[in-house]
Design a protein around this motif. Structure first.
Motif, PDB file in Angstrom:
ATOM      1  N   PRO A 101       0.708 -14.540 106.380  1.00 55.53           N
ATOM      2  CA  PRO A 101      -0.284 -13.842 105.470  1.00 55.53           C
ATOM      3  C   PRO A 101      -1.436 -13.218 106.492  1.00 55.53           C
ATOM      4  O   PRO A 101      -1.727 -13.671 107.393  1.00 55.53           O
ATOM      5  CB  PRO A 101      -0.819 -15.051 104.634  1.00 55.53           C
ATOM      6  N   ARG A 102      -1.994 -12.158 106.011  1.00 59.87           N
ATOM      7  CA  ARG A 102      -3.160 -11.339 106.482  1.00 59.87           C
ATOM      8  C   ARG A 102      -4.163 -12.355 106.491  1.00 59.87           C
ATOM      9  O   ARG A 102      -4.775 -12.632 105.252  1.00 59.87           O
ATOM     10  CB  ARG A 102      -3.217 -10.029 105.951  1.00 59.87           C
ATOM     11  N   PRO A 103      -4.938 -12.770 107.635  1.00 66.58           N
ATOM     12  CA  PRO A 103      -6.243 -13.334 107.713  1.00 66.58           C
ATOM     13  C   PRO A 103      -7.154 -12.780 106.885  1.00 66.58           C
ATOM     14  O   PRO A 103      -7.593 -11.405 107.055  1.00 66.58           O
ATOM     15  CB  PRO A 103      -6.447 -13.965 109.005  1.00 66.58           C
ATOM     16  N   ASP A 104      -8.221 -13.531 106.302  1.00 66.53           N
ATOM     17  CA  ASP A 104      -9.286 -12.955 105.755  1.00 66.53           C
ATOM     18  C   ASP A 104     -10.503 -13.289 106.462  1.00 66.53           C
ATOM     19  O   ASP A 104     -10.940 -14.427 106.507  1.00 66.53           O
ATOM     20  CB  ASP A 104      -9.557 -13.467 104.376  1.00 66.53           C
ATOM     21  N   SER A 164      -8.800 -19.125 106.117  1.00 68.72           N
ATOM     22  CA  SER A 164      -7.730 -18.385 106.619  1.00 68.72           C
ATOM     23  C   SER A 164      -7.145 -19.308 107.728  1.00 68.72           C
ATOM     24  O   SER A 164      -6.119 -19.210 107.545  1.00 68.72           O
ATOM     25  CB  SER A 164      -8.376 -17.019 107.427  1.00 68.72           C
ATOM     26  N   VAL A 165      -8.041 -20.067 108.427  1.00 71.02           N
ATOM     27  CA  VAL A 165      -7.344 -21.179 109.294  1.00 71.02           C
ATOM     28  C   VAL A 165      -6.350 -22.121 108.622  1.00 71.02           C
ATOM     29  O   VAL A 165      -5.348 -22.615 108.875  1.00 71.02           O
ATOM     30  CB  VAL A 165      -8.426 -21.686 110.151  1.00 71.02           C
ATOM     31  N   GLU A 193       1.081 -22.369 106.378  1.00 71.02           N
ATOM     32  CA  GLU A 193       2.348 -21.392 106.837  1.00 71.02           C
ATOM     33  C   GLU A 193       3.178 -21.668 107.785  1.00 71.02           C
ATOM     34  O   GLU A 193       4.427 -21.572 107.788  1.00 71.02           O
ATOM     35  CB  GLU A 193       1.893 -19.818 106.600  1.00 71.02           C
ATOM     36  N   LEU A 194       2.333 -22.195 109.128  1.00 73.51           N
ATOM     37  CA  LEU A 194       3.359 -22.189 110.057  1.00 73.51           C
ATOM     38  C   LEU A 194       3.937 -23.721 110.064  1.00 73.51           C
ATOM     39  O   LEU A 194       5.156 -23.901 110.652  1.00 73.51           O
ATOM     40  CB  LEU A 194       2.313 -22.392 111.373  1.00 73.51           C
ATOM     41  N   LEU A 222     -10.429 -20.568 116.684  1.00 74.59           N
ATOM     42  CA  LEU A 222      -9.085 -20.844 116.028  1.00 74.59           C
ATOM     43  C   LEU A 222      -8.444 -19.726 115.311  1.00 74.59           C
ATOM     44  O   LEU A 222      -7.264 -19.694 115.457  1.00 74.59           O
ATOM     45  CB  LEU A 222      -9.315 -21.975 114.897  1.00 74.59           C
ATOM     46  N   LEU A 223      -9.115 -18.888 114.501  1.00 70.52           N
ATOM     47  CA  LEU A 223      -8.595 -17.928 113.536  1.00 70.52           C
ATOM     48  C   LEU A 223      -8.154 -16.765 114.725  1.00 70.52           C
ATOM     49  O   LEU A 223      -7.082 -16.181 114.378  1.00 70.52           O
ATOM     50  CB  LEU A 223      -9.563 -17.414 112.594  1.00 70.52           C
ATOM     51  N   ALA A 224      -8.681 -16.603 115.778  1.00 67.34           N
ATOM     52  CA  ALA A 224      -8.226 -15.785 116.851  1.00 67.34           C
ATOM     53  C   ALA A 224      -6.780 -16.068 117.359  1.00 67.34           C
ATOM     54  O   ALA A 224      -5.970 -15.005 117.636  1.00 67.34           O
ATOM     55  CB  ALA A 224      -9.260 -15.326 117.895  1.00 67.34           C
ATOM     56  N   LEU A 225      -6.713 -17.253 117.596  1.00 63.83           N
ATOM     57  CA  LEU A 225      -5.542 -17.733 118.099  1.00 63.83           C
ATOM     58  C   LEU A 225      -4.450 -17.777 117.274  1.00 63.83           C
ATOM     59  O   LEU A 225      -3.218 -17.392 117.597  1.00 63.83           O
ATOM     60  CB  LEU A 225      -5.740 -19.436 118.682  1.00 63.83           C
TER      61      LEU A 225
END
Length: 259
Positions: free
Chosen positions: A48-51, A58-59, A65-66, A124-127
């Protein structure tokens, strides 16, 4: 003689020009290097595309999902406390979380005391949103890792359990561990201190008799299970020779009777 020399120079220039413009049809250029794709890890485009306006949500969404992709269970959900992560994720599905930053404490992302800051959550979101694959994902645990997880709860922690200690503020001059400097006058004679320091001094060693005096609080503390203990995510963990684990029912009963 001069015309012959001019003709030689003309032929030489034509040969050099023709060699410079010659095309090599059999010349091979190096092929571009392929992207390193980790097997078993989905592509970022498949997630999914993060917000970015809601990094915490988002995290949580991407890690869920992972986890679903790694386990094949559509009902699998990420747990954010060490005890539930150990029980409902690692031991249940046999997976470990790989890629958690070493400077971000593993705990609930909700705002609270010691929780990760907004900058750490965005890290974390960037990773998780890195291309072409996330840099933080779940991997299949080996038999040795699962055995270590059964013996020690802290062995499955993706990152540090507690936030980094904050440096103490500067509260003034400190001469602990420093050599005392004596002031001297022009004649080399030591100048005495303004005040005589003859206050009470604590003893260098406390005997067992003095330690056991009083209301017996020290004796009660020795009976509260194997030391040291760790209170994490609303539960007590006890340290044994094999690592951190949850206390048994008998140990909890002994602690309650000692109190």
């Amino acid at each position: 003689m001069a015309p012959t020399r001019s003709r030689l120079l003309q032929h030489t220039s034509i040969a050099v020009r023709s060699y410079a413009h010659t095309v090599h049809p059999h010349r091979q250029f190096p092929a571009p290097l392929p992207l390193l794709i980790s097997p078993g890890v989905p592509l970022t485009s498949e997630l999914p595309r993060p917000d970015h306006s809601d990094p915490r949500g988002s995290v949580r969404l991407l890690l869920n999902e992972l986890l679903v992709h790694a386990t094949g269970d559509l009902c699998a959900r990420m747990c954010w406390t060490l005890r539930l992560f150990h029980k409902d994720v690692v031991l249940r599905y046999g997976v470990l979380l790989y890629g958690w930053p070493a400077d971000v404490p593993f705990m609930n992302l909700s705002t609270g005391h010691g929780s990760p800051s907004m900058a750490q959550v965005r890290h974390l979101l960037a990773l998780l949103a890195a291309e072409p694959q996330p840099r933080m994902y779940f991997i299949r645990a080996t038999r040795e890792q699962l055995l270590a997880a059964e013996l020690d709860i802290s062995a499955v922690a993706p990152g540090p359990l507690f936030p980094a200690p904050v440096p103490l503020p500067y509260l003034g001059r400190s001469n602990i561990g420093r050599r005392r400097v004596f002031k001297r006058n022009t004649d080399g004679i030591t100048i005495p201190h303004r005040y005589i320091r003859n206050g009470p001094k604590s003893v260098k060693m406390i005997s067992e008799e003095v330690d056991l005096e009083g209301d017996g609080a020290s004796a009660v503390n020795r009976c509260r299970g194997p030391l040291p203990q760790m209170f994490k995510d609303g539960t007590w963990l006890v340290w044994t020779e094999r690592g951190w684990r949850e206390p048994t029912a008998l140990e909890r009963l002994e602690w309650s009777s000692a109190e």
